[in-house]
Design an enzyme around this catalytic site. Structure first.
Site, short mmCIF file in Angstrom:
data_model
loop_
_atom_site.label_atom_id
_atom_site.label_comp_id
_atom_site.label_asym_id
_atom_site.label_seq_id
_atom_site.Cartn_x
_atom_site.Cartn_y
_atom_site.Cartn_z
N HIS A 60 -9.22 5.46 5.98
CA HIS A 60 -9.64 4.30 6.51
C HIS A 60 -10.78 4.79 7.04
CE1 HIS A 60 -9.75 -0.41 7.77
NE2 HIS A 60 -11.22 0.68 6.81
N ASN A 85 -6.48 -3.34 9.28
CA ASN A 85 -7.16 -4.91 8.54
C ASN A 85 -6.36 -5.59 8.45
OD1 ASN A 85 -9.72 -3.91 9.05
ND2 ASN A 85 -10.09 -2.75 6.61
N SER A 93 -10.48 -0.72 3.31
CA SER A 93 -10.26 -1.74 3.33
C SER A 93 -9.04 -2.22 3.60
CB SER A 93 -11.52 -2.68 3.75
OG SER A 93 -12.55 -2.31 4.08
#
Length: 284
Positions: A141, A191, A120
């Site tokens: 990801h 993120n 992340s």
């Protein structure tokens, strides 16, 4: 040449979703975790997911669920990855744990094997430094639930070669997914924005500005989001959210990434969200 054997390290929510997706797209999967119990639970979860999917859509590929499950070999022994052409790692978002994993698999896997970090926030260049094959390390990801998401944020580390990028794109295409290539930075694109949003939503709750349901309802009704930020946090896992925001705080030394104290308190209390049965909402 098709990639046929894929190792998946970590049999949690993301790892089991990856194993399912890969089996459904004809790959042989080696699913590795530290516990037989975790692995058996993951395989049972995959079976249930396939049954549910079969109820929702008519597909010849889902006619024999047992055949799909046989494509997934489970093991607690990293040595089982010695035949993997590609490895996707999904362990806890803690550097000391990831570091040990990469040092281990770097020795076991063939020199041509590509390593993909499903992380992340931890920089891919840092992960690559734990190996002797930095050019063959890439970030992938994946989003949850893996089988249903068509796009993967794919991260180029400082040393990642063009050949590795093409191999990763090819595997994703085999899985029915598209790669969006971004450059390495803590949190990448998704993120770096999402964790700030979730963290600020938790501050709103802590400051009693609004209830969890009202915070989420505003995002869903005003902006058309399918899920609000607190529902998203419960789905990802509050422990993972905290690990990720701490990595961003440490990496940028910027106070805007300071984790909300309510988030820390909930993680200390074991309120992780969906996977523990309670977070901002109850799931029992």
């Amino acid at each position: 040449m098709n990639i046929e054997v894929v190792g998946v390290i970590g049999a949690g929510v993301m790892g089991s979703g990856l194993a399912q997706n890969l089996a459904q797209t004809g790959h042989q999967v080696i699913l590795v975790d530290v516990s037989e119990k975790i692995l058996e639970e993951a395989k049972e979860k995959i079976k249930n997911n396939l049954r549910f999917q079969k109820m929702l859509q008519k597909s010849d590929k889902l006619d024999n669920i047992e055949n799909l499950l046989q494509k997934i070999k489970i093991s607690t022994d990293y040595q089982s990855l010695e035949s993997a052409e590609f490895v996707i790692e999904n362990v806890t978002e803690k550097w000391e744990i990831k570091n040990r994993v990469y040092e281990k698999i770097d020795v076991i896997c063939p020199p041509v094997t590509v390593f993909a970090a499903n992380t992340s926030a931890i920089p891919i260049t840092r992960i690559a430094s734990a190996t002797k094959r930095a050019a063959q390390v890439i970030g992938m990801h994946f989003m949850n639930p893996v089988p249903m998401k068509p796009v993967v944020e794919t991260i180029r580390g400082y040393h990642t070669s063009e050949e590795t990028i093409e191999i990763a794109k090819k595997l994703l295409a085999q899985m029915g997914k598209e790669a969006i290539i971004v450059n390495d930075s803590p949190g990448f694109v998704s993120n770096r924005v999402l964790m700030l949003t979730i963290n600020e939503a938790i501050f709103l709750l802590q400051d009693q500005v609004a209830s969890a349901s009202d915070v989420d309802r505003i995002f869903k009704t005003c902006f058309g989001h399918k899920m609000g930020p607190l529902e998203t946090a419960d789905l990802i896992g509050l422990d993972t959210i905290l690990f990720s925001i701490e990595v961003l705080y440490e990496s940028f030394n910027d106070s805007k990434y300071r984790p909300c104290s309510l988030l820390k308190k909930m993680v200390d209390a074991g309120l992780y969200g969906c996977k523990s049965g309670k977070g901002f909402y109850n799931y029992n």
